[in-house]
Design a protein around this motif. Structure first.
Motif, mmCIF file in Angstrom:
data_model
loop_
_atom_site.group_PDB
_atom_site.id
_atom_site.type_symbol
_atom_site.label_atom_id
_atom_site.label_comp_id
_atom_site.label_asym_id
_atom_site.label_seq_id
_atom_site.Cartn_x
_atom_site.Cartn_y
_atom_site.Cartn_z
ATOM 1 N N THR A 260 -10.664 9.004 -5.427
ATOM 2 C CA THR A 260 -10.604 8.254 -3.722
ATOM 3 C C THR A 260 -11.433 7.229 -4.063
ATOM 4 O O THR A 260 -10.859 5.944 -3.591
ATOM 5 N N SER B 195 -9.103 4.592 -5.728
ATOM 6 C CA SER B 195 -8.012 4.362 -4.912
ATOM 7 C C SER B 195 -8.760 3.085 -3.692
ATOM 8 O O SER B 195 -7.942 1.957 -3.306
ATOM 9 N N LEU B 196 -9.828 3.463 -3.253
ATOM 10 C CA LEU B 196 -10.582 2.439 -2.329
ATOM 11 C C LEU B 196 -10.949 1.053 -3.056
ATOM 12 O O LEU B 196 -10.520 0.001 -2.359
ATOM 13 N N GLU B 197 -11.067 1.122 -4.224
ATOM 14 C CA GLU B 197 -11.517 -0.032 -4.954
ATOM 15 C C GLU B 197 -9.994 -1.053 -5.139
ATOM 16 O O GLU B 197 -10.197 -2.152 -4.803
ATOM 17 N N ASN B 198 -9.139 -0.338 -5.511
ATOM 18 C CA ASN B 198 -7.767 -1.051 -5.566
ATOM 19 C C ASN B 198 -7.264 -1.485 -4.196
ATOM 20 O O ASN B 198 -6.636 -2.671 -4.308
ATOM 21 N N ASP B 199 -7.392 -0.791 -3.349
ATOM 22 C CA ASP B 199 -7.088 -1.191 -2.000
ATOM 23 C C ASP B 199 -7.996 -2.309 -1.506
ATOM 24 O O ASP B 199 -7.375 -3.425 -0.904
ATOM 25 N N LEU B 200 -9.094 -2.337 -1.817
ATOM 26 C CA LEU B 200 -10.232 -3.526 -1.347
ATOM 27 C C LEU B 200 -9.605 -4.813 -2.239
ATOM 28 O O LEU B 200 -9.683 -5.871 -1.697
ATOM 29 N N GLU B 201 -9.187 -4.589 -3.610
ATOM 30 C CA GLU B 201 -8.795 -5.729 -4.455
ATOM 31 C C GLU B 201 -7.519 -6.333 -3.774
ATOM 32 O O GLU B 201 -7.360 -7.517 -3.984
ATOM 33 N N ASN B 202 -6.635 -5.484 -3.461
ATOM 34 C CA ASN B 202 -5.538 -5.924 -2.872
ATOM 35 C C ASN B 202 -5.508 -6.513 -1.530
ATOM 36 O O ASN B 202 -4.978 -7.621 -1.043
ATOM 37 N N GLU B 203 -6.476 -6.198 -0.683
ATOM 38 C CA GLU B 203 -6.640 -7.011 0.469
ATOM 39 C C GLU B 203 -7.549 -8.195 0.197
ATOM 40 O O GLU B 203 -7.226 -9.237 0.763
ATOM 41 N N LYS B 204 -8.343 -8.250 -0.828
ATOM 42 C CA LYS B 204 -8.977 -9.348 -1.142
ATOM 43 C C LYS B 204 -7.829 -10.636 -1.600
ATOM 44 O O LYS B 204 -8.066 -12.103 -1.216
ATOM 45 N N LYS C 68 -4.711 -10.427 -0.520
ATOM 46 C CA LYS C 68 -3.900 -10.840 0.455
ATOM 47 C C LYS C 68 -4.726 -11.864 1.358
ATOM 48 O O LYS C 68 -4.068 -12.963 1.799
#
Length: 78
Positions: free
Chosen positions: A13, A16-25, A27
């Motif tokens: 988890t 996954s959250l770290e990956n989501d955060l990196e993707n949002e950064k 973007k």
């Protein structure tokens, strides 16, 4: 056994959250660049509009006849 599963699930988890955060950064970075470009274009457009308005005013003021001025003025006011 339960603790190992819980730890494994929590790690997954977190990853996954770290990956989501990196993707949002990433973007956000793209959107910021786009916004800067849009602001620059808007600034150029506003300067161009002011130049065109000044040119219209200059030409209107330098027209020889009153009749020509009356023909140009209404379209300039729109």
């Amino acid at each position: 056994m339960f603790n190992k599963r819980l730890i494994k699930t929590l790690k997954a988890t977190i990853n996954s959250l770290e990956n989501d955060l990196e993707n949002e950064k990433q973007k956000n970075s793209y959107l910021t660049k786009d916004l800067v470009i849009m602001i620059q274009n808007q600034t150029r457009s506003r300067k161009r509009i002011i130049d065109l308005e000044n040119n219209i005013e200059f030409l209107t003021n330098n027209l020889g006849s009153r009749k020509l001025k009356e023909l140009v003025q209404p379209s300039h006011q729109n």
